[in-house]
Design an enzyme around this catalytic site. Structure first.
Site, PDB file in Angstrom:
ATOM      1  N   ASP A  28       0.835  -1.201   0.000  1.00 29.03           N
ATOM      2  CA  ASP A  28       0.000   0.000   0.000  1.00 29.03           C
ATOM      3  C   ASP A  28       0.871   1.252   0.000  1.00 29.03           C
ATOM      4  OD1 ASP A  28      -2.291  -1.502   0.034  1.00 29.03           O
ATOM      5  OD2 ASP A  28      -2.623  -1.306   2.182  1.00 29.03           O
ATOM      6  N   ASN A  57     -12.704   9.155   4.129  1.00 32.58           N
ATOM      7  CA  ASN A  57     -12.945   8.482   2.853  1.00 32.58           C
ATOM      8  C   ASN A  57     -11.622   7.966   2.292  1.00 32.58           C
ATOM      9  OD1 ASN A  57     -15.693   9.265   2.936  1.00 32.58           O
ATOM     10  ND2 ASN A  57     -15.165  11.244   2.042  1.00 32.58           N
ATOM     11  N   ASP A 116     -11.384  -5.304   6.391  1.00 27.72           N
ATOM     12  CA  ASP A 116     -10.426  -6.394   6.594  1.00 27.72           C
ATOM     13  C   ASP A 116     -10.232  -6.662   8.084  1.00 27.72           C
ATOM     14  OD1 ASP A 116     -10.104  -6.476   3.849  1.00 27.72           O
ATOM     15  OD2 ASP A 116      -8.288  -5.246   3.872  1.00 27.72           O
TER      16      ASP A 116
END
Length: 369
Positions: free
Chosen positions: A21, A138, A320
């Protein structure tokens, strides 16, 4: 006297596309530039090829070992460790023979996950651009799959005795449907054939595009799954695929997913999260004394505790973390309510931090989740 049978440690396996990531807080203008939505997950296209380089050049970056199922395994391992529960937590997926692949392995292993990557020489480790807006409320994910697309069914078969044979829970991300259908079918048939061994096959709907792009594959493998996870937008996408009468009615959608035909006699459990709204749990109720027949579907809406707005840092990975917390208790034969409670706790703790960095889960030990 018969020889003593060694104690077998329970085991969980996760499979998906491991990605590094690349996370940054950005302005909405950057989302508009790359035609990204604030809360969505997409595969990168040609129009996104400069996205990661722009992030690295213009923003402060956090690098995290990621990929949906790998994050689930990391959270499960962290909670089990905090509870002092002996359990093997494993992960497999495709990575490149490069620095990013090595970095992911080190980070995952430090979190208590056994990594059994399939390593590819010619393709770099996959990455995922994580764009955080509105102070982290967000997040938009854009995945460059790289070597994760090179994962092969043969790798699983070659390592079957290590990864699958004695594993209690197998968790697969919907993202893997883009790469290998055969793996889903092989694992599904294995769990069906081992119905007396108390194995559980779990699936996460993962993103709306999984239903929209890989719908035919998804319909083919759905009968194998014992537990189905997803959020409300993912459930709606699946409902549209299946042409359910009201995709906007999440309670009805969960009930219909739970009612779909399965290849095992065990009741399917469907768990749908809705952000701050109650978690929906649907489960078939078998008819008494009638093997294989279903009487009804049990529906629960379980409220989740809220956190202060000032505590919210990054919503990336909340789903997750929920699945990881849920499975950490399910492997211990906890009640569904307890599984949801710990799943919600894990999600709350994760979103208080930047990136999917494991907290110490200290409240688990005191049972104050």
């Amino acid at each position: 006297m018969a020889p003593h049978k060694p104690f077998r440690v329970p085991a969980i396996l996760g499979l998906c596309n491991p990605l590094l990531d690349i996370s940054a807080y950005v302005e909405n203008d950057l989302l508009e530039k790359y035609k990204l939505e604030p809360n969505n997950v997409i595969l990168a296209g040609e129009e996104h090829k400069e996205l990661c380089s722009e992030l690295v050049k213009n923003y402060t970056i956090d690098y995290t070992a990621g990929g949906s199922a790998q994050n689930v395994m990391r959270v499960a391992a962290g909670i089990l460790k905090s509870q002092k529960v002996d359990c093997r937590v494993m992960f497999t997926g495709g990575v490149g023979k490069d620095e990013f692949g090595d970095l992911m392995a080190k980070k995952a292993q430090a979190d208590g996950v056994e990594t059994h990557y399939m390593i590819t020489d010619s393709t770099p480790t996959g990455t995922c651009a994580v764009l955080l807006t509105e102070g982290g409320k967000n997040r938009s994910l854009c995945a460059f799959l790289g070597a994760s697309q090179k994962f092969s069914h043969e790798h699983l078969v070659k390592n079957w005795d290590i990864l699958v044979r004695d594993t209690d829970i197998i968790y697969i991300s919907g993202f893997l449907l883009a790469i290998t259908l055969e793996t889903f079918v092989r694992l599904g048939k294995h769990v069906v054939e081992c119905s007396s061994a108390n194995k559980t096959l779990c699936f996460n709907l993962s993103a709306p595009y999984v239903s929209e792009v890989f719908g035919d594959r998804l319909i083919e493998v759905m009968p194998y799954f014992d537990i189905v996870f997803g959020n409300d937008t993912e459930a709606q996408a699946y409902a549209r695929l299946r042409k359910f009468p009201d995709p906007g009615d999440i309670v009805d959608v969960a009930k219909r997913i739970a009612s779909e035909p399965t290849l095992r006699n065990t009741p399917r459990i469907v768990v749908i999260t809705q952000g701050e709204k109650p978690i929906i749990v649907a489960q078939k109720i078998p008819k008494p004394d009638v093997q294989g027949e279903i009487e009804d579907v049990s529906m629960k809406q379980i409220p989740c505790k809220q956190i202060l707005e000032s505590e919210l840092v990054d919503t990336n990975g909340a789903g997750d973390a929920f699945a990881g917390g849920f499975l950490s208790q399910y492997i211990q034969n906890a009640s569904i309510e307890k599984c949801v409670e710990v799943g919600s706790y894990a999600a709350r703790e994760i979103i208080k931090q930047s990136g999917i960095v494991l907290p110490d889960f200290s409240e688990i030990a005191s049972d104050k989740v």
